[in-house]
Scaffold this motif. Structure first.
Motif: not given
Length: 587
Positions: A214-217, A453-456, A461-467, A490-494
């Protein structure tokens, strides 16, 4: 040769040094001078000269701060010093706009348009005239600048602080348990030969990100939210600003991805061909950057690495070899492995001092030998541009990655062709397959994910589940069934997703890699004429678009998928070589 560490005595010294403080004061004075002179018609040329000096000083100071912050992630001085520099950057941008406004007021017949000063500023002026940012009112632009400084730019710092909290306990193949920081985790995943350790680190990271997703999202939503709001105010789509930043057209970007998709099954072979060498013939996401399981040499000393790179460069240009030796002598390379260093590797340009600076943590793995070649390619690119106008020394990411990945290709070619050891050639071809898959599949996944992600995010706000769903869809689209799992972290690490100075920081790597494949084929076909064209190509990269640059120096049309297919097919030739060598060795 001793392990190299940076020496900044011939640059700014340290963050608290008198040199650094004097440089900041000089920057402020130059910006004020440029703005004041721009308001006087007779002072326009002098304003441009002051702007050039300020531009060079600002970028050198920011590059120095990045070096200091990366050398010790727990030293907060560099991050603190960046804040007033970013404010100076806003003021420098205002000075540039004042110059552009003054130019707009001139008659077309004015002799200024034939001056050397106009030639300096013209590439930036032309870019601005066609930029989406012209759609923003002066007041709106100032508001976004202020919000960027106070709320947007610090977001990358939050990401860094979150990374400092990472402490993963992982076991190696011998059952020994150790604690791994973010940087050490990245190092393990980028080339450790120990599959047990790679899996353990990957699982530890996954557990960390599941706990803090949630923090990264929230961070991703904040970063994208600010940008999209600004783009909406400028009445532009979310892709155009990135295209402008990378000096590339949408037609060219689409042509490149069209070529990759046309060869997708063949590109996937670069993964599946390696899978059979892992237990049960299965490859996991944590294995994608692993070295060959039959590596004929586990470690290369730093001296060995440099000698291999020099031998490869010597086939193109002795001057490049002399340059590498100079960097070593002057302490412009940081390669020591230490705690508290940032993950990854990079090269920055301290233009004021005509110094490229290389950062890495060299472990001796073959992948790190190649990494040194990559960063030295960036350094050589900067060095070739050292005597041209400072305003022309900043190529976009799409073109900055050409020299670096060309150096990689040159080194791998040299290693493969100069060795009679079939197992060592197998190792090198393994690296080629790894690079092809990483640049054409993994980068494509990142671009596909970020686009979704950008389209959404445009709708809320985009949720963790969507990410995580967007990530899985992107992975399946490009990797298919070649891997047993996906790089869900990858979405959180990169860190590329969290940069505030670069936007959609992924596809430029694919552009650079594929152009480098074209360049290496040009070198192989006509090495005699290549060097002159290659150097001119690199020197022009700060002022020309991807399309114009390839057309001018190589008569290639980057807007057509045929050019990119030529690049892709050259890279896929390594898969064919790999299969032939497999039969010969008969493991």
């Amino acid at each position: 040769m001793k392990r190299v560490v940076w020496d900044f005595s011939d640059a700014y010294g340290d963050i608290d040094s008198a040199k650094f403080k004097e440089a900041f004061e000089n920057l402020e004075a130059l910006i004020l001078k440029a703005r004041n002179l721009a308001s006087k018609k007779e002072g326009l040329s002098l304003a441009i000269n002051a702007y050039e000096l300020a531009f060079c000083e600002l970028n050198s100071l920011l590059a120095f701060c990045r070096c200091k912050a990366s050398n010790d992630v727990k030293d907060e001085r560099a991050s603190a010093a960046e804040i007033p520099l970013l404010m100076s950057g806003v003021n420098l941008e205002k000075a540039k706009l004042a110059i552009f406004n003054a130019i707009d007021e001139l008659e077309g017949s004015n002799l200024f348009f034939k001056s050397d000063e106009f030639k300096k500023i013209k590439p930036l002026y032309d870019e601005y005239k066609n930029s989406y940012q012209r759609m923003l009112s002066t007041k709106s632009g100032e508001i976004y600048d202020q919000i960027s400084l106070s709320n947007f730019a610090p977001l990358y710092g939050i990401f860094r602080h979150l990374n400092n909290l990472i402490s993963v306990k992982a076991k190696n193949a011998s059952g020994e348990e150790s604690t791994y920081s973010y940087a050490k985790c990245a190092g393990v995943l980028k080339g450790s030969p120990d599959q047990t350790l790679r899996k353990s680190v990957f699982c530890g990271l996954k557990e960390h990100y599941e706990k803090h997703a949630n923090l990264y999202a929230d961070l991703l939503n904040m970063l994208a939210g600010f940008r999209l709001n600004k783009f909406n105010a400028a009445k532009t789509d979310f892709l155009t600003p990135s295209l402008e930043q990378n000096k590339i057209s949408k037609d060219t970007l689409e042509a490149m991805f069209e070529a990759v998709c046309m060869r997708l099954e063949k590109i996937r072979e670069c993964v599946s061909l390696r899978a059979k060498y892992f237990p049960n013939g299965e490859i996991y996401a944590c294995d994608l950057l692993a070295p060959s399981p039959f590596a004929s040499k586990d470690k290369f000393s730093y001296e060995e690495a440099i000698n291999l790179i020099l031998a490869a460069l010597r086939k193109v240009d002795n001057e490049a070899c002399e340059f590498v030796n100079m960097m070593l002598e002057k302490g412009w390379i940081e390669a020591e492995v230490r705690d508290n260093k940032a993950a990854g590797a990079f090269c920055v340009w301290l233009g004021k001092f005509k110094q490229p600076r290389l950062f890495s943590s060299y472990t001796g793995a073959l992948s790190h030998v190649i990494q040194q070649a990559h960063e030295l390619g960036h350094a050589w690119h900067y060095w070739l541009m050292r005597d041209i106008c400072a305003l022309h020394q900043k190529p976009p990411m799409s073109l900055a990655e050409c020299a670096s990945t060309f150096n990689e290709a040159l080194l791998r070619n040299h290693l493969r062709k100069s060795s009679s050891n079939d197992k060592f050639c197998f190792d090198i071809l393994w690296q080629e397959l790894k690079s092809a898959a990483n640049f054409m599949l993994n980068i494509a996944v990142r671009y596909e994910f970020e686009s979704a992600f950008l389209k959404a995010r445009q709708n809320g706000v985009v949720s963790v589940k969507e990410i995580e769903n967007f990530m899985q869809i992107a992975w399946d689209k490009f990797y298919g069934e070649t891997t047993k799992d996906s790089e869900s972290i990858l979405p959180y690490f990169k860190l590329h997703f969290y940069k505030t100075d670069q936007y959609i920081y992924n596809y430029p790597y694919m552009i650079g890699y594929l152009i480098s494949q074209f360049l290496i084929s040009e070198f192989e076909n006509d090495s005699g004429k290549f060097l002159v064209r290659y150097k001119a190509f690199l020197i022009d990269s700060g002022v020309m678009s991807v399309e114009d640059l390839l057309q001018k120096h190589f008569k290639k049309d980057a807007r057509r998928s045929e050019f990119w297919l030529q690049c892709v097919d050259h890279a896929l030739g390594y898969a064919d070589e790999f299969k032939k060598l497999e039969k010969k060795i008969n493991f």
